[in-house]
Design a protein around this motif. Structure first.
Motif, PDB file in Angstrom:
ATOM      1  N   ALA A  84      67.011  29.974  64.488  1.00  0.00           N
ATOM      2  CA  ALA A  84      65.910  29.148  64.019  1.00  0.00           C
ATOM      3  C   ALA A  84      66.398  27.713  64.042  1.00  0.00           C
ATOM      4  O   ALA A  84      67.539  27.433  64.410  1.00  0.00           O
ATOM      5  N   GLY A  85      65.530  26.764  63.655  1.00  0.00           N
ATOM      6  CA  GLY A  85      65.938  25.370  63.638  1.00  0.00           C
ATOM      7  C   GLY A  85      64.812  24.466  64.095  1.00  0.00           C
ATOM      8  O   GLY A  85      63.646  24.864  64.106  1.00  0.00           O
ATOM      9  N   SER A  86      65.160  23.237  64.492  1.00  0.00           N
ATOM     10  CA  SER A  86      64.162  22.280  64.954  1.00  0.00           C
ATOM     11  C   SER A  86      64.491  21.858  66.377  1.00  0.00           C
ATOM     12  O   SER A  86      65.637  21.571  66.705  1.00  0.00           O
ATOM     13  N   GLY A  87      63.453  21.835  67.210  1.00  0.00           N
ATOM     14  CA  GLY A  87      63.603  21.398  68.587  1.00  0.00           C
ATOM     15  C   GLY A  87      64.553  22.242  69.401  1.00  0.00           C
ATOM     16  O   GLY A  87      65.175  21.750  70.336  1.00  0.00           O
ATOM     17  N   TYR A  88      64.666  23.510  69.072  1.00  0.00           N
ATOM     18  CA  TYR A  88      65.641  24.311  69.808  1.00  0.00           C
ATOM     19  C   TYR A  88      65.026  24.944  71.055  1.00  0.00           C
ATOM     20  O   TYR A  88      63.829  25.193  71.136  1.00  0.00           O
ATOM     21  N   LYS A  89      65.895  25.160  72.044  1.00  0.00           N
ATOM     22  CA  LYS A  89      65.493  25.770  73.302  1.00  0.00           C
ATOM     23  C   LYS A  89      66.432  26.923  73.611  1.00  0.00           C
ATOM     24  O   LYS A  89      67.631  26.850  73.323  1.00  0.00           O
ATOM     25  N   ILE A  90      65.884  27.951  74.209  1.00  0.00           N
ATOM     26  CA  ILE A  90      66.682  29.111  74.604  1.00  0.00           C
ATOM     27  C   ILE A  90      66.614  29.249  76.125  1.00  0.00           C
ATOM     28  O   ILE A  90      65.522  29.365  76.699  1.00  0.00           O
ATOM     29  N   LYS A  91      67.762  29.182  76.758  1.00  0.00           N
ATOM     30  CA  LYS A  91      67.842  29.340  78.207  1.00  0.00           C
ATOM     31  C   LYS A  91      68.513  30.670  78.513  1.00  0.00           C
ATOM     32  O   LYS A  91      69.699  30.865  78.233  1.00  0.00           O
ATOM     33  N   SER A  92      67.728  31.576  79.082  1.00  0.00           N
ATOM     34  CA  SER A  92      68.252  32.911  79.385  1.00  0.00           C
ATOM     35  C   SER A  92      69.240  32.838  80.534  1.00  0.00           C
ATOM     36  O   SER A  92      69.101  32.029  81.458  1.00  0.00           O
ATOM     37  N   LYS A  93      70.229  33.703  80.483  1.00  0.00           N
ATOM     38  CA  LYS A  93      71.200  33.792  81.559  1.00  0.00           C
ATOM     39  C   LYS A  93      70.802  34.912  82.513  1.00  0.00           C
ATOM     40  O   LYS A  93      70.312  35.953  82.077  1.00  0.00           O
ATOM     41  N   PRO A  94      71.010  34.719  83.808  1.00  0.00           N
ATOM     42  CA  PRO A  94      70.697  35.803  84.754  1.00  0.00           C
ATOM     43  C   PRO A  94      71.672  36.955  84.593  1.00  0.00           C
ATOM     44  O   PRO A  94      72.817  36.771  84.164  1.00  0.00           O
ATOM     45  N   GLU A  95      71.194  38.137  84.935  1.00  0.00           N
ATOM     46  CA  GLU A  95      72.078  39.297  84.911  1.00  0.00           C
ATOM     47  C   GLU A  95      73.173  39.128  85.954  1.00  0.00           C
ATOM     48  O   GLU A  95      72.940  38.543  87.017  1.00  0.00           O
ATOM     49  N   PRO A  96      74.386  39.596  85.663  1.00  0.00           N
ATOM     50  CA  PRO A  96      75.449  39.546  86.668  1.00  0.00           C
ATOM     51  C   PRO A  96      75.022  40.241  87.953  1.00  0.00           C
ATOM     52  O   PRO A  96      74.256  41.200  87.933  1.00  0.00           O
ATOM     53  N   VAL A  97      75.505  39.736  89.103  1.00  0.00           N
ATOM     54  CA  VAL A  97      75.089  40.261  90.399  1.00  0.00           C
ATOM     55  C   VAL A  97      75.316  41.753  90.502  1.00  0.00           C
ATOM     56  O   VAL A  97      74.481  42.502  90.996  1.00  0.00           O
ATOM     57  N   GLY A  98      76.430  42.218  90.009  1.00  0.00           N
ATOM     58  CA  GLY A  98      76.729  43.644  90.091  1.00  0.00           C
ATOM     59  C   GLY A  98      75.707  44.487  89.371  1.00  0.00           C
ATOM     60  O   GLY A  98      75.242  45.509  89.873  1.00  0.00           O
ATOM     61  N   LYS A  99      75.303  44.031  88.181  1.00  0.00           N
ATOM     62  CA  LYS A  99      74.320  44.784  87.412  1.00  0.00           C
ATOM     63  C   LYS A  99      72.956  44.753  88.077  1.00  0.00           C
ATOM     64  O   LYS A  99      72.222  45.730  88.072  1.00  0.00           O
TER      65      LYS A  99
END
Length: 255
Positions: free
Chosen positions: A232-247
């Motif tokens: 939680a918080g103020s002005g926060y952003k969540i940037k998802s990471k791609p799955e590893p190539v192998g997976k």
């Protein structure tokens, strides 16, 4: 050897001197006792043991860990170049290292240029610990990612810890200056951080960031509920990471 100087009201001890004061005992190359104030000043190769009463958590356990309930009396071993003690305040100067005894390599441990420990009136517990300059706190065994020996590390320029007198639980922390918290699966950074031991919550300000295997979270302020892995918080952003190539390749295979 002991030399008393009347003008300073001080006695200087050399020749492997040792001393005891309240719940402390120590040794050094040179020890000065100021008789008027009761102050102890030790220099060179300082080693001090602080005997504390029974409590639920070690005074150096800054993060939750299993097996910390119903503890007996504990000993904190502290090493430094210089030591001063007056009334209930002990100050360690010059590469101060504090360890929960026994020293095994996985015990809670704290090092900094300066370390202060304020004891309670009964000298049975620590009311406050303050570390400054090049602060490094470690808990657990390096490389261990789960269980009671799980490794955690906190670095900062200053750190103040206040163990809970009500619950004898994990301390509340305030850290300032290039704060970094590293634990299995996550790294958090910011210029200022607070940690509430009772709730296992970290609040970060000053360009805060939390890096997890699945995402990077940034914002003006961040509140990280570590127990539930929520943000939680103020002005926060969540940037998802791609799955590893192998997976990803495994996921695309036909059944």
């Amino acid at each position: 050897r002991a030399v008393y100087t009347k003008s300073d009201a001080a006695i200087v001890f050399t020749g492997e001197p040792r001393w005891t004061q309240a719940q402390m005992e120590g040794r050094a190359e040179r020890v000065t006792i100021h008789s008027a104030t009761g102050e102890v000043h030790a220099e060179n190769q300082v080693a001090v043991k602080v005997q504390l009463g029974a409590q639920g958590s070690s005074v150096l356990t800054f993060f939750p860990a299993t097996g910390n309930t119903n503890r007996g009396p504990q000993v904190i071993e502290i090493f430094a170049h210089e030591f001063r003690a007056r009334e209930r305040l002990a100050t360690f100067l010059g590469e101060a290292h504090a360890h929960e005894s026994p020293i095994t390599g996985g015990e809670p441990r704290l090092r900094s240029d300066t370390l202060e420990m304020q004891l309670a009136a009964d000298s049975q517990r620590a009311e406050r610990i303050t570390a400054s300059n090049h602060v490094v706190f470690e808990q657990g065994t390096i490389g261990v990612t789960n269980g009671p020996a799980k490794y955690r590390k906190l670095t900062a320029q200053t750190l103040t810890a206040r163990p809970s007198p009500q619950t004898n639980g994990v301390a509340d922390l305030v850290a300032d200056g290039d704060v970094q918290l590293i634990e299995p699966g996550a790294t958090a950074r910011g210029e200022h951080g607070t940690y509430t031991g009772a709730t296992d919550i970290v609040e970060l300000t000053g360009n805060p960031m939390v890096d997890t295997p699945k995402a990077i979270v940034t914002g003006r302020t961040l509140v990280w509920d570590k127990a539930n892995n929520r943000f939680a918080g103020s002005g926060y952003k969540i940037k998802s990471k791609p799955e590893p190539v192998g997976k990803t390749a495994e996921a695309l295979k036909a059944p």
